[in-house]
Enzyme design. Structure first.
Site, PDB file in Angstrom:
ATOM      1  N   ARG A 114      26.979  23.278 -15.315  1.00  0.00           N
ATOM      2  CA  ARG A 114      26.721  22.370 -14.183  1.00  0.00           C
ATOM      3  C   ARG A 114      27.994  21.621 -13.779  1.00  0.00           C
ATOM      4  NH1 ARG A 114      24.763  17.155 -16.898  1.00  0.00           N
ATOM      5  NH2 ARG A 114      24.894  17.684 -19.093  1.00  0.00           N
TER       6      ARG A 114
ATOM      7  N   SER B 112      23.584  13.933 -13.575  1.00  0.00           N
ATOM      8  CA  SER B 112      23.077  15.110 -14.288  1.00  0.00           C
ATOM      9  C   SER B 112      23.431  16.399 -13.568  1.00  0.00           C
ATOM     10  CB  SER B 112      21.552  15.045 -14.419  1.00  0.00           C
ATOM     11  OG  SER B 112      21.185  14.065 -15.346  1.00  0.00           O
TER      12      SER B 112
ATOM     13  N   GLU C  43      11.700  15.512  -4.104  1.00  0.00           N
ATOM     14  CA  GLU C  43      12.240  16.867  -3.998  1.00  0.00           C
ATOM     15  C   GLU C  43      11.647  17.652  -2.831  1.00  0.00           C
ATOM     16  OE1 GLU C  43      10.692  15.690  -6.757  1.00  0.00           O
ATOM     17  OE2 GLU C  43      12.403  15.208  -8.039  1.00  0.00           O
TER      18      GLU C  43
ATOM     19  N   PHE D 197      12.014  20.722 -10.795  1.00  0.00           N
ATOM     20  CA  PHE D 197      11.537  19.935  -9.638  1.00  0.00           C
ATOM     21  C   PHE D 197      11.974  20.562  -8.309  1.00  0.00           C
ATOM     22  CE2 PHE D 197      12.836  16.537 -12.887  1.00  0.00           C
ATOM     23  CZ  PHE D 197      11.706  16.782 -13.649  1.00  0.00           C
TER      24      PHE D 197
ATOM     25  N   HIS E  50      19.591  22.204 -15.264  1.00  0.00           N
ATOM     26  CA  HIS E  50      18.720  22.078 -16.433  1.00  0.00           C
ATOM     27  C   HIS E  50      17.660  23.172 -16.474  1.00  0.00           C
ATOM     28  CE1 HIS E  50      20.888  18.423 -16.640  1.00  0.00           C
ATOM     29  NE2 HIS E  50      20.145  17.847 -17.542  1.00  0.00           N
TER      30      HIS E  50
ATOM     31  N   ASP F  86      14.483  17.462 -24.214  1.00  0.00           N
ATOM     32  CA  ASP F  86      13.552  16.993 -23.178  1.00  0.00           C
ATOM     33  C   ASP F  86      12.200  17.701 -23.261  1.00  0.00           C
ATOM     34  OD1 ASP F  86      15.122  15.051 -22.086  1.00  0.00           O
ATOM     35  OD2 ASP F  86      15.827  16.251 -20.390  1.00  0.00           O
TER      36      ASP F  86
ATOM     37  N   ARG G 149      21.996  22.863 -18.812  1.00  0.00           N
ATOM     38  CA  ARG G 149      22.355  21.491 -19.152  1.00  0.00           C
ATOM     39  C   ARG G 149      23.461  21.420 -20.192  1.00  0.00           C
ATOM     40  NH1 ARG G 149      21.593  17.510 -22.923  1.00  0.00           N
ATOM     41  NH2 ARG G 149      21.198  15.430 -22.092  1.00  0.00           N
TER      42      ARG G 149
END
Lengths: 298, 329
Positions: B21, B48, B69, B94, B120, B128, B178
């Site tokens: 990322r 993030s 979103e 999302f 992610h 998570d 991630r």
């Protein structure tokens, strides 16, 4: 956009009636589609395309045109009919609505037909798109005098995305964004107050930092004045709650939510049998047309 | 074995690791300098998704959407309609997970130039847990007409892919991971949208497997390929960085020159890259395709290493799956 003279109003009302007749003829030919919303919004579409919008039917991609984003795509018969009457394509093509191979898809598809700013049908996404356009315009040209008109239904406000968009519109203070809500009080399953009550709607919009006006959606001069005021509001986006009568123009169809998604010939029979619905609708509109007498208005 | 244009320290214990990322963040920042039509949108996850680099440098071209979103997808559609090139970032779960219909109708069917960045993604999201581990996003995007799907293998490729997507006109989805993962590529490594690349050539051996991987899990496939080649089993390892459109010429060529194929991805085995390979080969050159991925279940909390091992996506699992299959040949 400017003040409407009496003869302007009369001309617009006649045009709106002609568009209503086209809508009914299209729906009869298609054998399916929505009746109540398109008839209810015919006056506002007429005012927009024949008086308010800066647009060029001969050059649908004209870069400096105002943008009209139809969020509740199911009322597209009124958009198609208005575009045809404005000269975007021949009126004969209206009779291809919903047919195989037609550019007039059951719900609007941007790439199919000139004059469409977006694809819509699944409810709730038009306001976000209009905001995106207005945001892009602010980046492209901070002194722009383009306006972005977003038309939404009222049932559509059941959708969560509308409120996401409403928050963003208020946050970004988009002065060139003008939303018009077709507050006709019906949706497929019934009256909006029964399916999912929206009131107090004005207060909701005010609390999201929008400028709010309410008008009679069939009064050309009132809607025109409201749009003029909305254009003048600089610190906020504007919403005009246009109170309209579903199926406006056909006495025997008006105000009945069961006409939301049915064409003449397939609607409720308690006031007029299916076999006579098409003829009755056209008779009603033609009678009305004859009663609009411009010369009588001083 | 390992192609010369790749990081030759890849198999060292101290190989450099960067989250891919990060490559999106640096790529987007550079794009901002190069192309003023590029705009970025984010749903309250700027750091993030590494969008913060662009947002700090070009605040007037950044839209903070808040946690919205669905609206973000459609706002991007509207911006694209006015000539912008919007990059839309959130977690893959999302966006496009929650916003699928908005992506389908207002971006893909509208056929507008929006780039959706799903950070992610995959099982390696780790602690998570399953709510945030997107294992369905490739499937969701792959079935949508007009949409292309890209899954870069490291930060450098993510950077190159970001530039490539800005050049490509049309809707696109890029999935990112991630956690920090090995830097596989170098500035000399080719990247072309729609092209798979052989990253490891097989040794000359009686039997051969083609291991095709997408995303950061490619490093596990390369490590497995090294072990297999050292064992005298010819293992070709391919980076399938573009999942749609599928590089059919490459897949067909691999099928014709290997005994079987193993696909590796951090995704459900249904609907992912492995499915795309199997669907294509079933009609053109049917051979065995072993699809490694998550089999119709949700993930769970854990470290990247624990989860890759548990779901049979680490080096050992890829070697084992290959050896198991090899018994039939």
């Amino acid at each position: 956009m400017h003040y409407l003279s009496d003869s302007d109003v009369c001309d617009l009302e006649k045009k709106a009636n002609a568009i209503r007749q086209s809508i009914i003829e299209m729906l009869i030919a298609a054998g399916s589609g929505h009746t109540a919303g398109p008839l209810g919004m015919a006056d506002i579409f007429t005012l927009l395309y024949f008086h308010v919008l800066r647009h060029d039917p001969k050059d649908p991609q004209w870069i400096d045109r105002d943008r009209l984003i139809l969020s509740n795509g199911h009322i597209c018969p009124v958009l198609y009919a208005t575009l045809a009457h404005a000269g975007y394509f021949k009126k004969e093509e209206l009779m291809t609505l919903r047919k195989f191979g037609s550019r007039l898809q059951g719900h609007p598809h941007r790439e199919s037909l000139p004059g469409l700013e977006t694809t819509s049908g699944p409810l709730g996404s038009g306001l976000s798109q209009a905001i995106g356009m207005a945001l892009a315009e602010r980046i492209n040209n901070p002194y722009s005098n383009k306006y972005f008109y977003c038309l939404t239904g009222d049932g559509e406000w059941n959708e969560g995305q509308m409120w996401e968009a409403l928050m963003l519109g208020g946050k970004e203070s988009l002065h060139n964004l003008i939303m018009i809500i077709d507050r006709n009080g019906i949706q497929i399953d019934g009256y909006t107050k029964d399916v999912m009550p929206l009131e107090p709607l004005r207060e909701k919009f005010e609390s999201f930092n929008w400028d709010v006006q309410e008008v009679d959606g069939h009064n050309m001069r009132a809607v025109n004045d409201a749009i003029g005021k909305a254009q003048a509001v600089y610190s906020q986006p504007s919403v005009i709650i246009a109170h309209t009568i579903p199926s406006k123009g056909i006495d025997l169809f008006e105000r009945d939510f069961r006409w939301h998604g049915n064409p003449p010939g397939k609607g409720p029979e308690d006031r007029v049998p299916k076999s006579r619905q098409a003829a009755e609708a056209l008779r009603s509109l033609r009678t009305l047309q004859n009663n609009i007498a411009c010369t009588d208005i001083s | 074995m390992l192609k010369e244009h790749l990081n030759q320290k890849l198999f060292d214990a101290d190989v450099e690791t960067i989250a891919n990322r990060v490559g999106y963040g640096t790529g987007l920042l550079a794009l901002g300098e190069k192309n003023e039509d590029v705009v970025a949108l984010c749903a309250d996850l700027t750091e993030s998704t590494q969008t913060h680099l662009f947002a700090e440098k070009f605040p007037e071209r950044f839209i903070q959407m808040g946690i919205a979103e669905q609206s973000m997808a459609s706002v991007a559609s509207g911006m694209a309609a006015m000539g912008k090139i919007p990059f839309v970032a959130s977690y893959a779960m999302f966006s496009p997970g929650r916003s699928w219909e908005q992506v389908r109708t207002t971006i893909a069917y509208n056929n507008v130039n929006v780039k959706i960045i799903g950070a992610h993604s995959g099982i390696s999201v780790g602690p998570d847990g399953a709510t945030h581990q997107a294992l369905e996003d490739i499937a969701l995007m792959r079935v949508v007409p007009n949409m292309i799907v890209v899954a870069p293998c490291d930060a450098l490729e993510a950077d190159r892919a970001t530039h490539a997507l800005a050049e490509y006109v049309g809707p696109a989805y890029m999935r990112l991971a991630r956690e920090k993962t090995a830097v596989i590529t170098t500035p000399k490594t080719p990247f072309v949208v729609g092209k798979a690349e052989v990253y490891m050539e097989r040794v000359d051996a009686p039997h051969g497997v083609a291991i095709i991987a997408s995303g950061t899990v490619l490093v596990e496939a390369l490590r497995a390929g090294k072990i297999l080649n050292e064992k005298g089993i010819g293992a070709t390892v391919v980076n399938m960085a573009t999942i749609k459109p599928l590089d059919e010429a490459m897949v067909l060529s691999l099928a014709k020159t290997h005994n079987f194929i193993v696909t590796v991805e951090e995704h459900q085995t249904a609907g992912g890259m492995g499915s795309a390979v199997a669907e294509f080969l079933s009609e053109t050159h049917p051979i065995k395709v072993v699809r490694l991925g998550v089999h119709d279940m949700f993930g769970q909390s854990g470290t990247q290493e624990e989860l890759l091992a548990h779901y049979n996506l680490d080096t050992a699992a890829i070697v084992k799956a290959t050896l198991t299959e090899l018994v039939d040949f």
